[in-house]
Design an enzyme around this catalytic site. Sequence first.
Site, short mmCIF file in Angstrom:
data_model
loop_
_atom_site.label_atom_id
_atom_site.label_comp_id
_atom_site.label_asym_id
_atom_site.label_seq_id
_atom_site.Cartn_x
_atom_site.Cartn_y
_atom_site.Cartn_z
N GLU A 1 0.83 -1.20 0.00
CA GLU A 1 0.00 0.00 0.00
C GLU A 1 0.87 1.26 0.00
O GLU A 1 1.92 1.31 0.64
CB GLU A 1 -0.88 -0.01 1.25
CG GLU A 1 -1.76 1.23 1.42
CD GLU A 1 -2.45 1.28 2.78
OE1 GLU A 1 -3.46 1.97 2.89
OE2 GLU A 1 -1.96 0.62 3.74
N LYS B 1 -10.45 1.22 -0.78
CA LYS B 1 -10.39 0.97 0.66
C LYS B 1 -11.62 1.49 1.38
O LYS B 1 -12.04 2.64 1.18
CB LYS B 1 -9.12 1.61 1.23
CG LYS B 1 -8.79 1.23 2.66
CD LYS B 1 -7.45 1.85 3.05
CE LYS B 1 -7.02 1.46 4.46
NZ LYS B 1 -5.72 2.06 4.81
N CYS C 1 -4.83 -3.08 4.18
CA CYS C 1 -4.33 -2.69 5.49
C CYS C 1 -5.37 -2.74 6.61
O CYS C 1 -5.77 -3.82 7.05
CB CYS C 1 -3.71 -1.29 5.40
SG CYS C 1 -2.51 -0.96 6.74
#
Length: 525
Positions: free
Chosen positions: A72, A167, A199
């Site tokens: 990321e 995300k 994440c």
Amino acid sequence: MAKNYWGFFLFCLALGLMLNLSQQASLFKRDFYTAGVVEFEPSNELSDNLAGYLEIIQSQNATSTDIIVFPESTLNSAGSTTFVPNPEDQINPCLSDPNATYYEEFLVTLSCAARNASKYIVINLTEKQKCEDIPEDTRPCASNGLNVFNTNVVFDRQGVVVSRYRKVHLYGEPKNSTFLPELSTFETDFGVTFGHFICFDILFYTPAHQLIVEQGITDFVYPAMWFSQLPFLTVNGIFSSKAVQIQLGWSYANNVNLLAAGASDPIVGNSGSGIYHGRSGSLRSVMRQESGERSIYVARVPKYRAKRRMKRDLKRQVATSSSFNIKRDYLENFTSEELKIDAGKIGNLSQNLCHGGFCCHFDLAWRSLGKPSRNTSHYSYRVGIYEGWRNEKRLDVNYIRNCGVFTCSGNSIDDCGQLLPDIQRPLVTFTHVEIRVTYPQSREFLLFPDTLLDNLLPLEPKQFEWSQKRISEESHQVRFALRKSLEVKHLLTFGIYGNYYNNECTFGVGTAEEQLECGYKNPKI
């Protein structure tokens, strides 16, 4: 002459198609695929990051890979955003926009790199999209008419964009979230369907756990820039987390393959990459402590052949190294007790510990390594337990039920949850560690082992015992212990992480009427 030429041309074309189909069939039948995850130290220059990506894709170490995953936020930034094709349109930027007139040059270049290397490539980037392209989203738009997303992009072997994921759970990032959460998957020519997320998403039901429960996905790609916390949320750890710690625990608890690629900057707390095969643990993993790197880690990943049961009835609404920077869990909110360790002696503890109505039972035994030398200090241990919301400002929250053993640099709870100086050494060897907990049933929850050694890597499954049994409609019995005859002297964390997400439809939570609506026949008030 012309007739012979065209005949030869058609023969070569047919032969090429047959060889290609044969190769695809072979890949599909194999009981493994070869994956590479990249631990990547970014710079502030897009051109330098892109050059680093291309070097890894073209490297000898990457030759055997079917799929490569990059971390990321290690490619571009808000100053170099790009449009990203809709996967439904099956656009190949390398062929459709070779001069980069619409898509940014780096996206076109990586599409061509995937095509030239004949590999699936997963990248994470900062994406822009026109607000007018999403008319159903009536939220205010920026003055420039653009949304900015933290986005995964997947290229197939031909360079086609076959998947995109934006995300959901932003970690304090000045970016947009989608109007509705996305669930993104992609199929491959080697017979594996992947889900993907980014994440901080790993701590929430949507999308990570939801893809397993509701779609039966068994393989995941996971770009991350994880900021580690002690003691359970290092990538691998328990109450705070190190990247590898949470990665292994999540893969183990769900019994899925996880390809995790981490940003590599230990000074600010970023590191942790690995390839994990469910209950078998790590196939490859790395946790940098001193300096970042740009490296690919490769492993053969066994395929899951059996289909998973899916729940269709769920209706969702929308190191001890001082050079590694790590965050700290809110341990002052825990109920905890220090272990009474006497130098040169054997010790043990058998005790129930509760935080509110949530209780854990600890059985511990240890052997002191002797008296501290004059020029060194030693860390101590506490057992702790917590039930409540995990809150950080401006971040999505989740409800946790955690208990475990963790290290401290002194006798106070304020001395816990921090990286320990290099001069501190283990005072004891643990000869037995066992935790038993009765967890309440819930509509959505995940329980997993959470461990960490002083090399910032977790214990592997062959080193511990884990069992989770549903003992009634209301509860689960969990036992987590060191393997018999195993001794550990470099233990930082050993515990159970209970993630209850939004804590909805948890037995004993809410009114009797609410529990009845969740399906519990004998609600607890």
